[in-house]
Design a protein around this motif. Sequence first.
Motif, PDB file in Angstrom:
ATOM      1  N   SER A  24      38.034  50.162  49.983  1.00  0.00           N
ATOM      2  CA  SER A  24      39.293  50.837  49.612  1.00  0.00           C
ATOM      3  C   SER A  24      39.769  51.737  50.739  1.00  0.00           C
ATOM      4  O   SER A  24      40.974  51.893  50.960  1.00  0.00           O
ATOM      5  CB  SER A  24      39.116  51.668  48.338  1.00  0.00           C
ATOM      6  OG  SER A  24      38.830  50.849  47.239  1.00  0.00           O
TER       7      SER A  24
ATOM      8  N   GLN B  25      43.347  49.756  42.898  1.00  0.00           N
ATOM      9  CA  GLN B  25      42.183  49.427  42.064  1.00  0.00           C
ATOM     10  C   GLN B  25      42.463  49.871  40.613  1.00  0.00           C
ATOM     11  O   GLN B  25      42.116  49.174  39.674  1.00  0.00           O
ATOM     12  CB  GLN B  25      40.965  50.153  42.645  1.00  0.00           C
ATOM     13  CG  GLN B  25      39.641  49.553  42.248  1.00  0.00           C
ATOM     14  CD  GLN B  25      38.495  50.017  43.156  1.00  0.00           C
ATOM     15  OE1 GLN B  25      38.679  50.807  44.079  1.00  0.00           O
ATOM     16  NE2 GLN B  25      37.305  49.516  42.879  1.00  0.00           N
TER      17      GLN B  25
ATOM     18  N   ASP C 186      43.748  45.843  45.986  1.00  0.00           N
ATOM     19  CA  ASP C 186      42.397  46.376  45.797  1.00  0.00           C
ATOM     20  C   ASP C 186      41.835  45.890  44.464  1.00  0.00           C
ATOM     21  O   ASP C 186      42.186  46.437  43.411  1.00  0.00           O
ATOM     22  CB  ASP C 186      42.452  47.910  45.836  1.00  0.00           C
ATOM     23  CG  ASP C 186      41.080  48.521  46.069  1.00  0.00           C
ATOM     24  OD1 ASP C 186      40.075  47.802  45.876  1.00  0.00           O
ATOM     25  OD2 ASP C 186      41.018  49.705  46.442  1.00  0.00           O
TER      26      ASP C 186
END
Length: 265
Positions: A49, A85, A164
């Motif tokens: 990330s 994410q 992500d």
Amino acid sequence: MLNRYLELSKVSIEFPTDQGPFKALDEIDLILKQGEFVSLIGHSGCGKSTVLNIVAGLYQATTGGIILENKEVTDPGPDRAVVFQNHSLLPWLTAYENVELAVKQVFKKDKNAAEMKEWIEHNLTLVHMDHAMHKRPSEISGGMKQRVGIARALAMQPKVLLMDEPFGALDALTRAHLQDSLMEIQADLNSTVIMITHDVDEAVLLSDRIVMMTNGPAARIGEILEIDLPRPRNRVEISDNVEYNHYRHEVLAFLYEKQRNPADH
Ligand SMILES: Nc1ncnc2c1ncn2[C@@H]1O[C@H](COP(=O)(O)OP(=O)(O)OP(=O)(O)O)[C@@H](O)[C@H]1O
Ligand SMILES: [Mg+2]
């Protein structure tokens, strides 16, 4: 087509912590061609990330930097759309309005009101969110929120799409469906993509190259695997392909033999 479209050049980063500086990445070098699909894979906490955040312009590398189309990247911009994410939708806006906010940034002058509406609906339909586009994030499931995040990024028609673990929170069928859509969209638009994933099958199916990262701290690129399978790729046909299984094996061997999960030590 540019062969040096997006370049990560000697990217290192140190985070200040209470115990002193923590070096997360050490001299990450990577050059992407325009239209290339690259996956980043590595154990949890290795720095995937962080790499994406640096390319997005959200984090500044301590040394080294990012070059997109011969220009250094220093700030976030709509030319690099991110699917985070954790979806990161604005909770007070509906799915439609979340996409609209991003699209307005990019196409303010190029689309009139009717075209704008059509474009937003088109992108929400691509991820099968047309039936729930006027709901707020609190009223839809985690997978649905993730799909809105994907629609928002696609609708921006970015030069670079940064994802992500975009499909991590989805059930297997929805994930397969969206992987297929992403492959089609990417082929149509020739988008340049960096996608983080934990899923070996997903990485092999979607990627032109898989970048495998070593465990941190001071994570580096361990190996790069070129996926030389013809496109369009069909998940059912490919599952029986010797080359495909060889690629899967290479990634699994890297993750579970060469770089064991730090939690296992
Ligand atoms: N803002 C920050 N300040 C301090 N340390 C950080 C910061 N962001 C990330 N780190 C550290 O850098 C390392 C890499 O984190 P990162 O989130 O990039 O990992 P990751 O590979 O994406 O993991 P996961 O697969 O679990 O999402 C970790 O050790 C993390 O604790
Ligand atoms: Mg992460």
